[in-house]
Design a protein around this motif. Structure first.
Motif, PDB file in Angstrom:
ATOM      1  N   PRO A  52      -9.137  -5.095   1.874  1.00  0.00           N
ATOM      2  CA  PRO A  52      -9.847  -4.518   0.774  1.00  0.00           C
ATOM      3  C   PRO A  52     -10.853  -3.648   0.794  1.00  0.00           C
ATOM      4  O   PRO A  52     -11.708  -3.914   1.791  1.00  0.00           O
ATOM      5  N   GLU A  53     -10.792  -2.687   0.120  1.00  0.00           N
ATOM      6  CA  GLU A  53     -12.341  -1.672   0.186  1.00  0.00           C
ATOM      7  C   GLU A  53     -12.544  -1.183  -1.394  1.00  0.00           C
ATOM      8  O   GLU A  53     -11.720  -1.650  -2.185  1.00  0.00           O
ATOM      9  N   TRP A  73     -12.398  -4.314  -6.705  1.00  0.00           N
ATOM     10  CA  TRP A  73     -12.803  -5.035  -5.792  1.00  0.00           C
ATOM     11  C   TRP A  73     -14.258  -5.406  -5.763  1.00  0.00           C
ATOM     12  O   TRP A  73     -15.193  -4.372  -6.002  1.00  0.00           O
ATOM     13  N   PHE A  86     -11.883  -9.967  -7.509  1.00  0.00           N
ATOM     14  CA  PHE A  86     -11.545  -8.701  -8.045  1.00  0.00           C
ATOM     15  C   PHE A  86     -11.984  -9.068  -9.539  1.00  0.00           C
ATOM     16  O   PHE A  86     -11.525  -9.943 -10.178  1.00  0.00           O
ATOM     17  N   HIS A 130     -12.206 -13.335  -1.574  1.00  0.00           N
ATOM     18  CA  HIS A 130     -12.247 -12.073  -2.161  1.00  0.00           C
ATOM     19  C   HIS A 130     -12.374 -12.226  -3.701  1.00  0.00           C
ATOM     20  O   HIS A 130     -11.595 -12.988  -4.097  1.00  0.00           O
ATOM     21  N   PHE A 153      -6.881  -0.922  -1.277  1.00  0.00           N
ATOM     22  CA  PHE A 153      -6.898  -1.028   0.221  1.00  0.00           C
ATOM     23  C   PHE A 153      -6.720  -0.139   1.251  1.00  0.00           C
ATOM     24  O   PHE A 153      -6.430   1.177   0.798  1.00  0.00           O
ATOM     25  N   ASN A 159      -0.148  -3.226  -6.159  1.00  0.00           N
ATOM     26  CA  ASN A 159      -0.553  -3.733  -4.889  1.00  0.00           C
ATOM     27  C   ASN A 159      -0.594  -5.143  -4.534  1.00  0.00           C
ATOM     28  O   ASN A 159      -0.396  -5.231  -3.379  1.00  0.00           O
ATOM     29  N   TYR A 191      -6.835  -0.696  -7.574  1.00  0.00           N
ATOM     30  CA  TYR A 191      -5.917  -1.738  -7.537  1.00  0.00           C
ATOM     31  C   TYR A 191      -5.018  -2.065  -8.744  1.00  0.00           C
ATOM     32  O   TYR A 191      -5.524  -1.901  -9.902  1.00  0.00           O
ATOM     33  N   ARG A 199       0.733  -1.138   0.082  1.00  0.00           N
ATOM     34  CA  ARG A 199       0.010   0.148   0.118  1.00  0.00           C
ATOM     35  C   ARG A 199       0.897   1.253   0.017  1.00  0.00           C
ATOM     36  O   ARG A 199       1.871   1.211   0.548  1.00  0.00           O
ATOM     37  N   HIS A 202      -9.199  -9.974   5.666  1.00  0.00           N
ATOM     38  CA  HIS A 202      -8.125  -9.304   5.047  1.00  0.00           C
ATOM     39  C   HIS A 202      -7.762 -10.456   3.841  1.00  0.00           C
ATOM     40  O   HIS A 202      -8.034 -11.611   3.798  1.00  0.00           O
TER      41      HIS A 202
END
Length: 268
Positions: free
Chosen positions: A24-25, A250, A203, A201, A29, A179, A152, A8, A256
Protein backbone atom coordinates in the motif's frame (compact mmCIF):
# COMPACT_ATOMS: atom_id res chain seq x y z
CA UNK A 1 -13.39 -11.76 7.47
CA UNK A 2 -10.24 -11.94 5.40
CA UNK A 3 -8.75 -10.79 2.10
CA UNK A 4 -10.14 -12.93 -0.70
CA UNK A 5 -8.31 -11.31 -3.61
CA UNK A 6 -6.04 -8.38 -4.45
CA UNK A 7 -5.77 -6.59 -7.79
CA UNK A 8 -3.69 -3.85 -9.33
CA UNK A 9 -4.20 -2.23 -12.73
CA UNK A 10 -0.88 -0.78 -13.91
CA UNK A 11 -2.35 1.02 -16.95
CA UNK A 12 -5.61 2.91 -16.58
CA UNK A 13 -8.50 1.12 -18.34
CA UNK A 14 -6.53 -2.03 -19.21
CA UNK A 15 -7.02 -5.33 -17.40
CA UNK A 16 -5.02 -5.88 -14.25
CA UNK A 17 -3.06 -8.41 -12.26
CA UNK A 18 -4.30 -10.65 -9.50
CA UNK A 19 -1.43 -10.53 -7.01
CA UNK A 20 -0.87 -12.46 -3.77
CA UNK A 21 0.61 -9.46 -1.94
CA UNK A 22 0.83 -5.75 -2.63
CA UNK A 23 2.47 -2.74 -1.01
CA UNK A 24 0.00 0.00 0.00
CA UNK A 25 0.97 3.59 -0.72
CA UNK A 26 -0.80 6.91 -0.33
CA UNK A 27 -1.88 6.92 -4.02
CA UNK A 28 -2.93 3.27 -4.11
CA UNK A 29 -1.07 -0.01 -4.30
CA UNK A 30 2.43 0.24 -5.78
CA UNK A 31 2.19 0.34 -9.60
CA UNK A 32 -1.60 0.62 -9.57
CA UNK A 33 -2.75 2.96 -12.35
CA UNK A 34 0.59 4.72 -12.50
CA UNK A 35 0.57 4.58 -16.33
CA UNK A 36 -2.04 5.96 -18.70
CA UNK A 37 -2.55 6.42 -22.43
CA UNK A 38 -3.42 9.93 -23.55
CA UNK A 39 -4.58 11.70 -26.69
CA UNK A 40 -2.10 14.11 -28.31
CA UNK A 41 -3.81 16.93 -26.37
CA UNK A 42 -3.21 15.17 -23.03
CA UNK A 43 -6.77 13.92 -22.47
CA UNK A 44 -6.88 10.47 -20.88
CA UNK A 45 -8.11 7.50 -22.91
CA UNK A 46 -10.62 5.16 -21.32
CA UNK A 47 -12.32 1.91 -22.24
CA UNK A 48 -15.57 3.86 -21.91
CA UNK A 49 -14.70 5.28 -25.32
CA UNK A 50 -12.64 2.29 -26.54
CA UNK A 51 -14.31 -0.88 -25.16
CA UNK A 52 -11.82 -3.21 -26.88
CA UNK A 53 -9.16 -2.06 -24.43
CA UNK A 54 -10.64 -4.62 -22.03
CA UNK A 55 -9.20 -7.41 -24.21
CA UNK A 56 -5.71 -6.53 -22.97
CA UNK A 57 -4.03 -6.45 -19.59
CA UNK A 58 -0.89 -4.74 -18.34
CA UNK A 59 1.64 -6.42 -16.08
CA UNK A 60 4.66 -5.02 -14.27
CA UNK A 61 7.81 -7.11 -14.06
CA UNK A 62 10.57 -5.15 -12.33
CA UNK A 63 11.05 -2.12 -14.62
CA UNK A 64 9.26 -3.62 -17.63
CA UNK A 65 5.64 -2.89 -18.52
CA UNK A 66 4.18 -5.79 -20.48
CA UNK A 67 0.97 -5.73 -22.55
CA UNK A 68 -0.86 -9.05 -22.79
CA UNK A 69 -3.82 -10.25 -24.85
CA UNK A 70 -6.08 -11.79 -22.21
CA UNK A 71 -7.73 -14.41 -24.44
CA UNK A 72 -4.55 -16.36 -25.21
CA UNK A 73 -1.83 -14.80 -23.08
CA UNK A 74 0.12 -13.60 -26.12
CA UNK A 75 2.38 -10.59 -25.70
CA UNK A 76 1.34 -7.50 -27.64
CA UNK A 77 4.51 -5.69 -26.65
CA UNK A 78 6.65 -4.57 -23.74
CA UNK A 79 8.30 -1.33 -22.65
CA UNK A 80 11.62 -1.61 -20.83
CA UNK A 81 12.50 1.18 -18.41
CA UNK A 82 8.82 2.06 -18.22
CA UNK A 83 9.36 4.46 -15.32
CA UNK A 84 12.05 6.44 -17.10
CA UNK A 85 11.39 9.58 -19.08
CA UNK A 86 12.70 13.10 -19.36
CA UNK A 87 9.80 15.08 -20.81
CA UNK A 88 6.95 16.38 -18.67
CA UNK A 89 3.56 16.83 -20.34
CA UNK A 90 0.22 18.21 -19.20
CA UNK A 91 -2.51 15.59 -18.81
CA UNK A 92 -6.19 15.65 -17.91
CA UNK A 93 -8.10 13.01 -15.92
CA UNK A 94 -11.76 13.98 -15.70
CA UNK A 95 -11.72 17.46 -14.10
CA UNK A 96 -8.13 17.20 -12.86
CA UNK A 97 -5.13 18.67 -14.67
CA UNK A 98 -1.61 17.67 -13.71
CA UNK A 99 1.78 16.84 -15.16
CA UNK A 100 3.12 13.38 -15.96
CA UNK A 101 6.26 11.91 -17.49
CA UNK A 102 6.10 10.97 -21.16
CA UNK A 103 7.47 7.48 -21.82
CA UNK A 104 9.20 7.53 -25.19
CA UNK A 105 9.88 4.01 -26.47
CA UNK A 106 10.12 2.82 -30.06
CA UNK A 107 7.56 0.08 -29.41
CA UNK A 108 4.78 2.27 -28.07
CA UNK A 109 3.21 3.26 -31.44
CA UNK A 110 2.73 -0.41 -32.37
CA UNK A 111 1.35 -1.21 -28.91
CA UNK A 112 -1.10 1.69 -29.11
CA UNK A 113 -2.27 0.57 -32.54
CA UNK A 114 -2.75 -2.97 -31.24
CA UNK A 115 -4.86 -1.63 -28.40
CA UNK A 116 -7.07 0.20 -30.88
CA UNK A 117 -5.82 3.67 -29.92
CA UNK A 118 -3.38 4.59 -32.71
CA UNK A 119 -1.42 7.76 -32.06
CA UNK A 120 -1.86 7.52 -28.28
CA UNK A 121 1.03 8.41 -26.00
CA UNK A 122 1.99 6.65 -22.76
CA UNK A 123 2.65 8.61 -19.57
CA UNK A 124 3.83 7.66 -16.08
CA UNK A 125 3.03 9.28 -12.73
CA UNK A 126 6.26 9.86 -10.79
CA UNK A 127 6.59 10.91 -7.17
CA UNK A 128 6.87 14.50 -8.44
CA UNK A 129 3.45 14.39 -10.12
CA UNK A 130 0.60 15.18 -7.73
CA UNK A 131 -3.15 14.68 -7.94
CA UNK A 132 -5.15 15.35 -4.75
CA UNK A 133 -8.21 13.34 -3.78
CA UNK A 134 -11.47 15.27 -4.19
CA UNK A 135 -11.37 17.88 -1.43
CA UNK A 136 -14.98 17.11 -0.46
CA UNK A 137 -13.92 13.69 0.81
CA UNK A 138 -10.17 13.96 1.46
CA UNK A 139 -8.04 14.45 4.49
CA UNK A 140 -4.94 16.64 4.23
CA UNK A 141 -2.27 15.18 1.98
CA UNK A 142 -4.32 12.39 0.42
CA UNK A 143 -3.51 11.81 -3.25
CA UNK A 144 -4.66 9.47 -5.99
CA UNK A 145 -3.04 7.97 -9.07
CA UNK A 146 -4.69 7.99 -12.50
CA UNK A 147 -7.65 6.07 -11.01
CA UNK A 148 -11.04 7.72 -11.50
CA UNK A 149 -11.25 9.29 -8.06
CA UNK A 150 -9.85 7.38 -5.10
CA UNK A 151 -6.71 5.34 -4.36
CA UNK A 152 -8.50 2.09 -3.47
CA UNK A 153 -11.76 0.28 -4.20
CA UNK A 154 -13.05 -2.30 -1.72
CA UNK A 155 -15.75 -4.86 -2.58
CA UNK A 156 -17.04 -7.96 -0.82
CA UNK A 157 -17.81 -11.53 -1.86
CA UNK A 158 -21.25 -11.49 -0.24
CA UNK A 159 -22.36 -8.44 -2.24
CA UNK A 160 -21.13 -9.96 -5.50
CA UNK A 161 -22.93 -13.23 -4.71
CA UNK A 162 -26.12 -11.31 -3.97
CA UNK A 163 -26.00 -9.45 -7.29
CA UNK A 164 -25.06 -12.63 -9.17
CA UNK A 165 -28.18 -14.31 -7.82
CA UNK A 166 -30.37 -11.46 -9.03
CA UNK A 167 -28.76 -11.40 -12.49
CA UNK A 168 -28.88 -15.19 -12.79
CA UNK A 169 -25.20 -15.84 -13.51
CA UNK A 170 -21.92 -15.95 -11.65
CA UNK A 171 -20.55 -12.47 -12.28
CA UNK A 172 -16.81 -12.06 -12.69
CA UNK A 173 -15.46 -9.91 -9.84
CA UNK A 174 -13.11 -8.17 -12.27
CA UNK A 175 -15.93 -6.26 -13.98
CA UNK A 176 -16.03 -4.01 -10.90
CA UNK A 177 -12.25 -3.38 -10.97
CA UNK A 178 -11.70 -3.80 -7.23
CA UNK A 179 -8.34 -3.50 -5.50
CA UNK A 180 -9.36 -5.33 -2.33
CA UNK A 181 -12.03 -8.04 -2.15
CA UNK A 182 -13.12 -8.98 1.35
CA UNK A 183 -14.48 -12.46 2.06
CA UNK A 184 -17.60 -11.97 4.18
CA UNK A 185 -21.12 -13.25 4.80
CA UNK A 186 -23.44 -10.22 4.82
CA UNK A 187 -24.29 -8.57 1.47
CA UNK A 188 -23.55 -4.85 1.37
CA UNK A 189 -22.41 -4.71 4.97
CA UNK A 190 -19.57 -2.59 3.57
CA UNK A 191 -22.07 0.28 3.25
CA UNK A 192 -21.59 0.66 7.00
CA UNK A 193 -17.79 0.46 7.09
CA UNK A 194 -15.91 3.72 7.54
CA UNK A 195 -12.63 2.20 8.71
CA UNK A 196 -10.92 -1.16 8.14
CA UNK A 197 -7.86 -2.82 9.61
CA UNK A 198 -6.09 -5.26 7.30
CA UNK A 199 -3.04 -6.81 8.90
CA UNK A 200 -1.10 -3.83 10.24
CA UNK A 201 -2.74 -1.43 7.78
CA UNK A 202 -5.64 0.93 8.26
CA UNK A 203 -7.94 2.14 5.51
CA UNK A 204 -10.51 4.93 5.64
CA UNK A 205 -13.67 4.43 3.56
CA UNK A 206 -15.09 7.91 2.85
CA UNK A 207 -17.90 7.07 0.42
CA UNK A 208 -19.62 4.39 -1.69
CA UNK A 209 -18.52 3.96 -5.29
CA UNK A 210 -20.97 5.13 -7.96
CA UNK A 211 -20.96 2.78 -10.94
CA UNK A 212 -21.35 3.36 -14.66
CA UNK A 213 -21.91 1.43 -17.89
CA UNK A 214 -18.47 -0.19 -17.58
CA UNK A 215 -19.76 -2.77 -15.10
CA UNK A 216 -21.93 -4.24 -17.87
CA UNK A 217 -18.78 -5.21 -19.78
CA UNK A 218 -17.43 -8.76 -19.67
CA UNK A 219 -13.81 -8.29 -18.53
CA UNK A 220 -12.14 -10.42 -21.22
CA UNK A 221 -14.32 -9.86 -24.28
CA UNK A 222 -16.09 -6.55 -23.85
CA UNK A 223 -19.49 -8.18 -24.41
CA UNK A 224 -22.26 -6.20 -22.74
CA UNK A 225 -24.79 -7.54 -20.25
CA UNK A 226 -27.00 -4.55 -19.54
CA UNK A 227 -28.93 -6.55 -16.96
CA UNK A 228 -26.03 -6.15 -14.51
CA UNK A 229 -26.57 -2.40 -14.24
CA UNK A 230 -30.36 -2.73 -14.46
CA UNK A 231 -30.57 -5.20 -11.59
CA UNK A 232 -28.16 -3.18 -9.49
CA UNK A 233 -30.19 -0.04 -10.17
CA UNK A 234 -33.31 -1.75 -8.89
CA UNK A 235 -32.04 -1.96 -5.32
CA UNK A 236 -28.78 -0.01 -5.05
CA UNK A 237 -29.75 3.41 -6.35
CA UNK A 238 -29.11 6.49 -4.24
CA UNK A 239 -30.46 9.60 -5.93
CA UNK A 240 -29.43 9.17 -9.55
CA UNK A 241 -26.34 7.06 -8.75
CA UNK A 242 -25.96 3.28 -8.55
CA UNK A 243 -23.64 2.08 -5.79
CA UNK A 244 -21.40 -0.97 -5.53
CA UNK A 245 -18.26 -1.12 -3.40
CA UNK A 246 -16.54 1.46 -1.21
CA UNK A 247 -13.85 3.97 -2.10
CA UNK A 248 -10.92 3.93 0.30
CA UNK A 249 -7.78 5.78 1.34
CA UNK A 250 -4.74 4.32 3.11
CA UNK A 251 -3.92 5.60 6.60
CA UNK A 252 -0.70 3.75 7.27
CA UNK A 253 0.82 0.39 8.13
CA UNK A 254 3.96 -1.63 7.50
CA UNK A 255 4.87 -4.40 5.06
CA UNK A 256 2.57 -5.79 2.37
CA UNK A 257 -1.14 -6.55 2.37
CA UNK A 258 -1.59 -10.24 1.52
CA UNK A 259 -4.38 -12.54 0.37
CA UNK A 260 -5.65 -14.27 3.51
CA UNK A 261 -4.88 -11.36 5.83
CA UNK A 262 -7.57 -10.87 8.51
CA UNK A 263 -9.92 -7.94 8.04
CA UNK A 264 -11.70 -6.20 10.90
CA UNK A 265 -14.08 -3.25 10.91
CA UNK A 266 -12.57 -0.42 12.95
CA UNK A 267 -15.38 2.10 12.47
CA UNK A 268 -18.98 2.03 11.31
Amino acid sequence: MHIHQLYRYPVKSLGGQSVASLQPEIRGFADDRRWMFIEPNGQFISRRAVPTMCEFAAEVHDDELCFVRISDGSILGAVAGARNGEKQVDVTVWDDSLTATLIEDAGIPAIATGLGIPGARLVYMTSEDHRPVDARFAKDGEEVSFADGFPYLVTSTASLDDLSGRVGENLDERRFRPNIIVKNDVPFDEDNWTGLKIGTHRFRLPKPCARCIMITQEPDTGARNLRVLAELSAYRKVGNKVMFGMNACWEGGVDHVKVGDPVSVEDR
